[in-house]
Design a protein around this motif. Sequence first.
Motif, PDB file in Angstrom:
ATOM      1  N   GLN A   5     -42.557 -17.489  44.751  1.00 52.57           N
ATOM      2  CA  GLN A   5     -43.753 -17.102  43.715  1.00 52.57           C
ATOM      3  C   GLN A   5     -43.213 -17.850  42.252  1.00 52.57           C
ATOM      4  O   GLN A   5     -44.045 -18.520  41.610  1.00 52.57           O
ATOM      5  CB  GLN A   5     -44.158 -15.860  43.740  1.00 52.57           C
ATOM      6  N   VAL A   6     -41.910 -17.608  41.921  1.00 49.15           N
ATOM      7  CA  VAL A   6     -41.393 -18.094  40.457  1.00 49.15           C
ATOM      8  C   VAL A   6     -41.669 -19.458  40.248  1.00 49.15           C
ATOM      9  O   VAL A   6     -41.984 -20.067  39.303  1.00 49.15           O
ATOM     10  CB  VAL A   6     -39.915 -17.357  40.475  1.00 49.15           C
ATOM     11  N   ASN A   7     -41.359 -20.213  41.266  1.00 45.92           N
ATOM     12  CA  ASN A   7     -41.435 -21.862  41.178  1.00 45.92           C
ATOM     13  C   ASN A   7     -42.583 -22.455  41.694  1.00 45.92           C
ATOM     14  O   ASN A   7     -42.481 -23.730  42.212  1.00 45.92           O
ATOM     15  CB  ASN A   7     -40.204 -22.314  41.983  1.00 45.92           C
ATOM     16  N   VAL A   8     -43.827 -21.346  41.949  1.00 47.14           N
ATOM     17  CA  VAL A   8     -44.851 -22.181  42.711  1.00 47.14           C
ATOM     18  C   VAL A   8     -45.278 -23.589  42.022  1.00 47.14           C
ATOM     19  O   VAL A   8     -45.842 -24.524  42.660  1.00 47.14           O
ATOM     20  CB  VAL A   8     -45.861 -21.017  42.750  1.00 47.14           C
ATOM     21  N   ARG A   9     -45.276 -23.608  40.823  1.00 42.30           N
ATOM     22  CA  ARG A   9     -45.919 -24.865  40.090  1.00 42.30           C
ATOM     23  C   ARG A   9     -44.945 -26.051  40.614  1.00 42.30           C
ATOM     24  O   ARG A   9     -45.578 -27.191  40.877  1.00 42.30           O
ATOM     25  CB  ARG A   9     -45.801 -24.718  38.722  1.00 42.30           C
ATOM     26  N   ALA A  35     -42.264 -26.355  43.025  1.00 38.59           N
ATOM     27  CA  ALA A  35     -42.010 -26.294  44.425  1.00 38.59           C
ATOM     28  C   ALA A  35     -42.772 -25.275  45.081  1.00 38.59           C
ATOM     29  O   ALA A  35     -42.354 -24.269  45.633  1.00 38.59           O
ATOM     30  CB  ALA A  35     -40.344 -26.186  44.293  1.00 38.59           C
ATOM     31  N   PRO A  36     -43.904 -25.685  45.584  1.00 35.87           N
ATOM     32  CA  PRO A  36     -45.125 -24.803  46.334  1.00 35.87           C
ATOM     33  C   PRO A  36     -44.461 -24.640  47.759  1.00 35.87           C
ATOM     34  O   PRO A  36     -44.853 -23.505  48.158  1.00 35.87           O
ATOM     35  CB  PRO A  36     -46.218 -25.320  45.968  1.00 35.87           C
ATOM     36  N   MET A  37     -43.824 -25.647  48.325  1.00 38.79           N
ATOM     37  CA  MET A  37     -43.844 -25.651  49.894  1.00 38.79           C
ATOM     38  C   MET A  37     -42.831 -24.304  50.253  1.00 38.79           C
ATOM     39  O   MET A  37     -43.212 -23.835  51.255  1.00 38.79           O
ATOM     40  CB  MET A  37     -42.995 -26.791  50.246  1.00 38.79           C
ATOM     41  N   PRO A  38     -41.755 -23.935  49.679  1.00 39.62           N
ATOM     42  CA  PRO A  38     -41.072 -22.653  50.122  1.00 39.62           C
ATOM     43  C   PRO A  38     -41.953 -21.186  50.214  1.00 39.62           C
ATOM     44  O   PRO A  38     -41.807 -20.427  50.667  1.00 39.62           O
ATOM     45  CB  PRO A  38     -39.950 -22.394  49.197  1.00 39.62           C
ATOM     46  N   LEU A  39     -43.214 -21.341  49.584  1.00 36.93           N
ATOM     47  CA  LEU A  39     -44.281 -20.350  49.232  1.00 36.93           C
ATOM     48  C   LEU A  39     -45.177 -20.462  50.500  1.00 36.93           C
ATOM     49  O   LEU A  39     -45.616 -19.585  51.164  1.00 36.93           O
ATOM     50  CB  LEU A  39     -44.859 -20.162  48.058  1.00 36.93           C
ATOM     51  N   ILE A  40     -45.483 -21.921  50.564  1.00 39.97           N
ATOM     52  CA  ILE A  40     -46.495 -22.322  51.722  1.00 39.97           C
ATOM     53  C   ILE A  40     -46.088 -21.935  53.060  1.00 39.97           C
ATOM     54  O   ILE A  40     -46.725 -21.410  54.029  1.00 39.97           O
ATOM     55  CB  ILE A  40     -47.003 -23.723  51.465  1.00 39.97           C
ATOM     56  N   TYR A  41     -44.750 -22.337  53.360  1.00 40.82           N
ATOM     57  CA  TYR A  41     -44.510 -22.271  54.579  1.00 40.82           C
ATOM     58  C   TYR A  41     -44.502 -20.853  55.267  1.00 40.82           C
ATOM     59  O   TYR A  41     -44.858 -20.571  56.407  1.00 40.82           O
ATOM     60  CB  TYR A  41     -43.012 -22.848  55.147  1.00 40.82           C
ATOM     61  N   PRO A  42     -43.757 -19.971  54.589  1.00 45.02           N
ATOM     62  CA  PRO A  42     -43.704 -18.683  55.147  1.00 45.02           C
ATOM     63  C   PRO A  42     -45.229 -17.943  55.298  1.00 45.02           C
ATOM     64  O   PRO A  42     -45.271 -17.277  56.130  1.00 45.02           O
ATOM     65  CB  PRO A  42     -42.715 -17.872  54.022  1.00 45.02           C
ATOM     66  N   SER A  43     -45.961 -18.371  54.099  1.00 49.31           N
ATOM     67  CA  SER A  43     -47.503 -17.825  54.272  1.00 49.31           C
ATOM     68  C   SER A  43     -48.071 -18.283  55.399  1.00 49.31           C
ATOM     69  O   SER A  43     -48.744 -17.581  56.113  1.00 49.31           O
ATOM     70  CB  SER A  43     -48.055 -18.408  53.193  1.00 49.31           C
ATOM     71  N   ILE A  44     -47.817 -19.510  55.806  1.00 52.20           N
ATOM     72  CA  ILE A  44     -48.484 -20.215  57.239  1.00 52.20           C
ATOM     73  C   ILE A  44     -47.955 -19.186  58.329  1.00 52.20           C
ATOM     74  O   ILE A  44     -48.701 -18.868  59.222  1.00 52.20           O
ATOM     75  CB  ILE A  44     -48.268 -21.719  57.314  1.00 52.20           C
ATOM     76  N   ALA A  45     -46.680 -19.216  58.468  1.00 47.22           N
ATOM     77  CA  ALA A  45     -45.960 -18.339  59.426  1.00 47.22           C
ATOM     78  C   ALA A  45     -46.821 -17.094  59.587  1.00 47.22           C
ATOM     79  O   ALA A  45     -47.000 -16.684  60.904  1.00 47.22           O
ATOM     80  CB  ALA A  45     -44.605 -18.398  59.363  1.00 47.22           C
ATOM     81  N   LEU A  46     -46.686 -16.251  58.415  1.00 46.40           N
ATOM     82  CA  LEU A  46     -47.353 -14.921  58.509  1.00 46.40           C
ATOM     83  C   LEU A  46     -48.758 -15.060  58.941  1.00 46.40           C
ATOM     84  O   LEU A  46     -48.998 -14.092  59.963  1.00 46.40           O
ATOM     85  CB  LEU A  46     -47.185 -14.417  56.966  1.00 46.40           C
ATOM     86  N   SER A  47     -49.599 -15.826  58.525  1.00 49.28           N
ATOM     87  CA  SER A  47     -50.867 -15.963  58.540  1.00 49.28           C
ATOM     88  C   SER A  47     -51.331 -16.236  60.121  1.00 49.28           C
ATOM     89  O   SER A  47     -52.196 -15.614  60.588  1.00 49.28           O
ATOM     90  CB  SER A  47     -51.690 -16.736  57.543  1.00 49.28           C
ATOM     91  N   VAL A  48     -50.362 -17.078  60.663  1.00 46.37           N
ATOM     92  CA  VAL A  48     -50.793 -17.596  62.035  1.00 46.37           C
ATOM     93  C   VAL A  48     -50.454 -16.539  62.967  1.00 46.37           C
ATOM     94  O   VAL A  48     -51.135 -16.149  64.053  1.00 46.37           O
ATOM     95  CB  VAL A  48     -50.047 -18.742  62.244  1.00 46.37           C
ATOM     96  N   THR A  54     -52.260 -18.803  46.689  1.00 44.64           N
ATOM     97  CA  THR A  54     -52.611 -20.152  47.192  1.00 44.64           C
ATOM     98  C   THR A  54     -53.885 -20.541  46.404  1.00 44.64           C
ATOM     99  O   THR A  54     -53.684 -21.669  45.827  1.00 44.64           O
ATOM    100  CB  THR A  54     -53.121 -20.131  48.746  1.00 44.64           C
ATOM    101  N   SER A  55     -54.859 -19.883  46.191  1.00 42.20           N
ATOM    102  CA  SER A  55     -55.964 -20.126  45.410  1.00 42.20           C
ATOM    103  C   SER A  55     -55.637 -20.433  43.993  1.00 42.20           C
ATOM    104  O   SER A  55     -56.118 -21.215  43.054  1.00 42.20           O
ATOM    105  CB  SER A  55     -57.152 -19.181  45.303  1.00 42.20           C
ATOM    106  N   GLN A  56     -54.484 -19.494  43.408  1.00 41.17           N
ATOM    107  CA  GLN A  56     -54.180 -19.754  42.062  1.00 41.17           C
ATOM    108  C   GLN A  56     -53.460 -21.373  42.019  1.00 41.17           C
ATOM    109  O   GLN A  56     -53.848 -21.957  41.014  1.00 41.17           O
ATOM    110  CB  GLN A  56     -53.178 -18.748  41.678  1.00 41.17           C
ATOM    111  N   PHE A  57     -52.674 -21.664  42.894  1.00 43.50           N
ATOM    112  CA  PHE A  57     -51.898 -22.856  42.966  1.00 43.50           C
ATOM    113  C   PHE A  57     -53.136 -24.034  43.245  1.00 43.50           C
ATOM    114  O   PHE A  57     -52.977 -24.738  42.381  1.00 43.50           O
ATOM    115  CB  PHE A  57     -50.890 -22.898  44.121  1.00 43.50           C
ATOM    116  N   VAL A  58     -54.074 -23.839  44.082  1.00 46.01           N
ATOM    117  CA  VAL A  58     -54.871 -25.054  44.190  1.00 46.01           C
ATOM    118  C   VAL A  58     -55.971 -24.847  43.075  1.00 46.01           C
ATOM    119  O   VAL A  58     -56.215 -26.290  42.438  1.00 46.01           O
ATOM    120  CB  VAL A  58     -55.595 -24.926  45.762  1.00 46.01           C
ATOM    121  N   PHE A  59     -56.555 -23.807  42.830  1.00 49.43           N
ATOM    122  CA  PHE A  59     -57.831 -24.159  41.719  1.00 49.43           C
ATOM    123  C   PHE A  59     -57.244 -23.982  40.411  1.00 49.43           C
ATOM    124  O   PHE A  59     -57.751 -24.717  39.486  1.00 49.43           O
ATOM    125  CB  PHE A  59     -58.779 -22.958  42.245  1.00 49.43           C
ATOM    126  N   GLY A  60     -56.108 -23.342  40.160  1.00 50.34           N
ATOM    127  CA  GLY A  60     -55.617 -23.258  38.698  1.00 50.34           C
ATOM    128  C   GLY A  60     -54.707 -24.337  38.337  1.00 50.34           C
ATOM    129  O   GLY A  60     -54.806 -25.105  37.484  1.00 50.34           O
TER     130      GLY A  60
END
Lengths: 325, 309
Positions: free
Chosen positions: A282-286, A288-301, B150-156
């Motif tokens: 989360q710290v680097n989301v601006r 490097a978003p991918m390390p956040l997106i991939y585990p989120s996808i795994a969790l949600s799926v 995700t929405s913070q990243f996409v919309f913000g």
Amino acid sequence: MSDNTPSASAGAPSRSTGTGHFVAEEEAELGAVDSIRAQGKPSNLWRDAWRDMRTRPMFYISAVLILLVVVAALLPGLFTHESPTACVLSLSNQGPSAGHPLGFTRQGCDVFSRIVHGASTSLSVGLIVLLLTTVLGIVFGAIAGFYGGWVDSVLSRAGDIFFSIPYILAAVVIMSVLSAHRNVFVIALAIGLFSWPSTARILRAQILRVKESDFVTASTAMGISRFGVLLRHVLPNSITPVIVSTTISLAAAITAEATLSYLGVGLPPTFMSWGNDISAAQVNVRTAPMPLIYPSIALSVTVLAFIMMGEVIREALDPRARASR
Amino acid sequence: MTGYILRRILQVIPVFIGTTLLIYFMVFVLPGDPVLALFGDKTPNPAQLARLREQYALDQPFIVQYLHYLGGIFTGNLGTSFSGQPVSRILLQTFPVTLRLALLAIIIEMVAGILVGLVSGLRKGGVFDASALVVSLILISLPIFVIALTSQFVFGVQLGWARTTVGPGAPIQDLILPAFVLASINFAVVVRLTRSSVIETSGEDYVRTAYAKGLGRRRVIPVHILRNSLIPAVTSLGADFGILIVGATVTEGVFNVPGVGRTLYQAIIKGESTTVVSFVTVMTLVYLVVNLLVDLLYAALDPRIRYVR
């Protein structure tokens, strides 16, 4: 379906006599009765449900996804040979490269490997919570519903108390007090201890309906003990809604573990957990978003797969839902 | 009705005592010293420890301790946070912000959920219905912190439609994105309840009668179908309020909304267990009261409820 169509009259045609008795016009032949029997095995809720489930694409999608998660949890080596803990800081937040399809985390660990190895944490927390809520829910719900009276009042109020504290908040309290003892069992206990009342309520309501049935009266009349009636006749006929609710509770427990880990009161960072990885990325989301997106996808799926399975089972077990589809 | 209200309020009392006892029990009986935990890694001096123990009445027997804690809840004395501010004052400052966020989220989820549920129910099995089902399943599966991040990243960050963090004073335009995130948790529930309720109501005799009288869809749908399908969605608010509280904690943490949730979120992260417990207690009490109000509303909406039991 519509209930307006007159149901086909079962059995032999009859005509009314003046005295109010119904007399069969002609004796039904024994052969006719036999041929009805021979048409197929007697209708069975489980067999019907199983047949119905296999016609639905959603069943296959969720089954394949669940199978993938289970295999990843049991045999992570099948998917990746990278160690999830062998991290090289110079690779921090690097993109994908050969052998590392999803790139690297902030700590320079392989994202794909961490996702594969995180499956067992999510799944084991989910399964322990499932076991806990099912056992507590069945014991409390069955006894409260079947015995009624003051037993019901006491158990139902106890359930109300646990139900009145939102279970993630309760788990937050337990986990922040037990900050020195955080592991898979403790977190599962913290979640499960407050999520059983919904299972108990569902079962209690179902048992209240079932225990008025004629077959329950009949088995009591046959001299079977009260507890025997509960165990052999009432419980098996009340259990279907519980099965649906446990599938959903597995999904909810996986979400709860990830949420607690995300909040920082879940598993310690040394554990492989999707929630921890999302929190760390989360710290680097601006940048490097991918390390956040991939585990989120795994969790949600994973959660989606269990919820879809619960949905398929619910609709298969509920003839009304099946008919209205 | 008066009898029902009285009975329902009387039922809350044992639950209230039970929940507070349970929370208190968990904190003070589980291993781990809450007073020591206040100091984190530092070693406190014995005099300070003794003073704090006395302040929380920890040298007294369990039941006295519990009554002391219960008295604190009623007199608004919820202890002090790390920064030395009384917890009750922090609550008073942050509560209005959370209330605004929660109300905004409830309005969004109700309006959007009921509309989507109504159209799905009226066109059962259609393309809209099928896509609404898929979307609601996906929304149910997404944990709230994933939706928020995700929405913070996409919309913000990427689209720049909204600010990524809420400014001081929490103006309403900054709260819109967090409110949509918060609304997404219960949206799917409202859609499903409304949908099945609309399907059931559409088959009722009075709907057929209304059409038979020659009334148009424009009158039958809002007056005969929608109004009678609202009860499940409205009453689901009570049970879903617990999820809303947890969701607010995460959402306010992610978007930096200066509300009750963010304060709890920060207390959790900093490991201030006494503040966490006070906040959880207050939130649980709010949850109890909201559920009581929803039950009373339910009884007012549907007379059948009052006569059961």
